[in-house]
Structures are given as C-alpha cells and as structure tokens.
Motif scaffolding. Structure first.
Motif, short mmCIF file in Angstrom:
data_model
loop_
_atom_site.label_atom_id
_atom_site.label_comp_id
_atom_site.label_asym_id
_atom_site.label_seq_id
_atom_site.Cartn_x
_atom_site.Cartn_y
_atom_site.Cartn_z
N THR A 54 -29.04 4.71 -32.72
CA THR A 54 -28.04 5.52 -33.42
C THR A 54 -28.53 5.91 -34.81
N LEU A 55 -29.35 5.09 -35.43
CA LEU A 55 -29.95 5.47 -36.71
C LEU A 55 -30.88 6.66 -36.51
N GLY A 56 -31.55 6.73 -35.37
CA GLY A 56 -32.41 7.86 -35.06
C GLY A 56 -31.65 9.16 -34.99
N PHE A 57 -30.54 9.19 -34.22
CA PHE A 57 -29.82 10.46 -34.16
C PHE A 57 -29.07 10.75 -35.46
N ALA A 58 -28.68 9.71 -36.19
CA ALA A 58 -28.04 9.93 -37.49
C ALA A 58 -29.02 10.60 -38.46
N THR A 59 -30.28 10.23 -38.39
CA THR A 59 -31.30 10.84 -39.25
C THR A 59 -31.35 12.34 -39.06
N VAL A 60 -31.33 12.77 -37.81
CA VAL A 60 -31.39 14.21 -37.51
C VAL A 60 -30.13 14.91 -38.02
N PHE A 61 -28.95 14.34 -37.74
CA PHE A 61 -27.71 15.00 -38.13
C PHE A 61 -27.53 15.03 -39.65
N VAL A 62 -27.91 13.97 -40.33
CA VAL A 62 -27.81 13.96 -41.80
C VAL A 62 -28.75 15.00 -42.39
N ALA A 63 -29.95 15.12 -41.83
CA ALA A 63 -30.88 16.16 -42.30
C ALA A 63 -30.31 17.55 -42.07
N ALA B 167 -36.71 2.66 -29.96
CA ALA B 167 -35.30 3.04 -29.87
C ALA B 167 -34.97 4.08 -30.94
N TYR B 168 -35.54 3.93 -32.13
CA TYR B 168 -35.32 4.90 -33.21
C TYR B 168 -35.86 6.28 -32.82
N VAL B 169 -37.07 6.32 -32.29
CA VAL B 169 -37.68 7.59 -31.86
C VAL B 169 -36.86 8.21 -30.73
N MET B 170 -36.37 7.40 -29.81
CA MET B 170 -35.52 7.92 -28.73
C MET B 170 -34.22 8.49 -29.31
N GLY B 171 -33.69 7.89 -30.36
CA GLY B 171 -32.51 8.43 -31.02
C GLY B 171 -32.79 9.78 -31.65
N LEU B 172 -33.97 9.93 -32.24
CA LEU B 172 -34.37 11.24 -32.79
C LEU B 172 -34.41 12.28 -31.68
N ALA B 173 -35.07 11.93 -30.58
CA ALA B 173 -35.20 12.87 -29.46
C ALA B 173 -33.84 13.17 -28.85
N GLY C 262 -26.00 16.22 -51.23
CA GLY C 262 -25.46 14.89 -50.95
C GLY C 262 -24.12 14.94 -50.23
N GLU C 263 -23.25 15.88 -50.63
CA GLU C 263 -21.94 15.99 -49.97
C GLU C 263 -22.11 16.42 -48.51
N GLY C 264 -23.00 17.38 -48.27
CA GLY C 264 -23.25 17.81 -46.89
C GLY C 264 -23.85 16.68 -46.06
N ALA C 265 -24.78 15.95 -46.64
CA ALA C 265 -25.40 14.84 -45.93
C ALA C 265 -24.38 13.75 -45.63
N MET C 266 -23.46 13.50 -46.57
CA MET C 266 -22.44 12.47 -46.37
C MET C 266 -21.50 12.84 -45.21
N LEU C 267 -21.11 14.13 -45.11
CA LEU C 267 -20.27 14.55 -44.00
C LEU C 267 -20.93 14.25 -42.67
N LEU C 268 -22.22 14.56 -42.57
CA LEU C 268 -22.93 14.32 -41.30
C LEU C 268 -23.21 12.85 -41.08
N ALA C 269 -23.29 12.06 -42.14
CA ALA C 269 -23.44 10.62 -41.97
C ALA C 269 -22.17 10.03 -41.35
N VAL C 270 -21.01 10.48 -41.81
CA VAL C 270 -19.74 10.01 -41.25
C VAL C 270 -19.61 10.47 -39.79
N TYR C 271 -20.00 11.72 -39.53
CA TYR C 271 -20.00 12.25 -38.16
C TYR C 271 -20.90 11.38 -37.27
N GLY D 163 -19.29 8.16 -36.35
CA GLY D 163 -18.32 8.34 -35.28
C GLY D 163 -18.98 8.43 -33.91
N LEU D 164 -20.13 9.09 -33.85
CA LEU D 164 -20.86 9.17 -32.58
C LEU D 164 -21.48 7.84 -32.20
N ALA D 165 -21.83 7.04 -33.19
CA ALA D 165 -22.53 5.78 -32.94
C ALA D 165 -21.61 4.71 -32.35
#
Length: 190
Positions: free
Chosen positions: A8-17, A78-84, A111-120, A123-125
């Motif tokens: 979940t940290l892997g997919f969070a990385t993509v969404f926060v970016a 697992a992190y790389v699979m989360g990215l993919a 930072g505000e945009g990144a924070m919104l996607l971190a919360v999103y 929720g997915l995690a």
C-alpha cells in the motif's frame, strides 16, 4: 501484514506524486476545465462501454502475472508491486481519482495536493490491510463471490457511463455547487 503495508505504501507513492503534480500544473489546467471535463467524460464513457462489453479494448484487458516460485514476497518486492498496481489500477478508479486530482489541482501548494492524495491512498489501503489480517477468510469469500464478478463489472460499466455523461453535460459541476451551498463546510475542503 508488513508486506501489505509495503504494498500500500507503493501505490500511495504513485498517488501522492500525482497529487503533487496536479497542484503544480493546476493553474494551467483551471483555464481549460470545461474542455478537460468533456474529454474526461468521453474517456470515462469509453471505459464504461468496455466494462459493459459493448466493445473490448485489448490494452485494458491485459494481465501480467509474476511467478514467485512459491516464495513469499519481500518487503521491497511488495513495494514495487504496489507501484505497478497503482499504474494498472488507475483506469478502474479513474472517476474518483480524477475528481480528487481536480481538487488537488485547485490547491495553492504542492503539499496540500500531496496531502489530499495521501488521505485518498489511506482510504484505499484500509481494505488491503483488512484482507491481509483476515486473508484466509477473505480468500474463502473471494472464491464464493467470483461468480458475481460479471455482474459487478456490468454495474461498474453502467456507473462509469453515467459518470462520463455527468462530466460532459456539466452535472458534476452543478452537483458540486449544490453540495457546497447545501453543506457550506464542504467549501473548506475543496
């Protein structure tokens, strides 16, 4: 559970970016919101028609499986699979992700945009963490539920078509205005 956290940290990385990037280019995008909403609506409708089986887009039906030879996943794997997974899953969650990226684009700072996607992402995690905690029971449920996946796909397709039409005809903007007028507290979060 640690592997689920790494995944979940892997997919969070993509969404926060994506959220940080949306904030960065938000000013340019805001100048063309009407056109982008219509283009997004058409893309969402195409995805919905694909789910409904009206036609099939081969690229969206591709599947990639990696065999681990029965070995458990490492945390870095697992992190790389989360990215993919984030890149492969994005078309499925496009309408919701698109709406949140739109809100992120309207934010003043990266930072505000990144924070919104971190919360999103959080929720997915949560469902993944629950599934990891109850993996045996979850796999038994999934085996029984598999027969309903075709119906779920059709319902999702119909909802995607309706969402795309709402974007094209401006109902999403009208609904957002109605929500902000009815619930003024919402204007503080987006």
């Amino acid at each position: 559970m640690l592997s689920a956290l790494a995944f979940t940290l892997g997919f969070a990385t993509v969404f926060v970016a994506l959220g940080a990037g949306a904030s960065t280019i938000g000013t340019m995008l805001r100048q063309h919101l009407d056109l982008l909403a219509k283009i997004g609506g058409v893309i969402i409708i195409i995805m919905g028609l694909n789910f409904l089986g009206v036609f099939r887009i081969g690229l969206l039906s591709r599947e990639m499986r990696i065999s681990s030879g029965g070995k458990p996943a490492t945390l870095s794997g697992a992190y790389v699979m989360g990215l993919a997974f984030a890149f492969g899953w994005t078309p499925c969650i496009g309408p919701v992700l698109g709406a949140i990226l739109g809100v992120a684009a309207a934010r003043d700072t990266v930072g505000e945009g990144a924070m919104l996607l971190a919360v999103y992402s959080l929720g997915l995690a949560v469902p993944f963490w629950i599934a990891a905690g109850f993996s045996g029971a979850f796999m038994r449920f999934l085996t029984r539920f598999r027969k309903h996946l075709g119906l779920v796909e059709k319902v999702m397709g119909g909802l995607l078509v309706l969402t795309g039409l709402a974007f094209i005809f401006g109902f999403v903007a009208d609904m957002a205005i109605w929500f902000q007028q009815t619930f003024p507290i919402l204007s503080q979060i987006g």
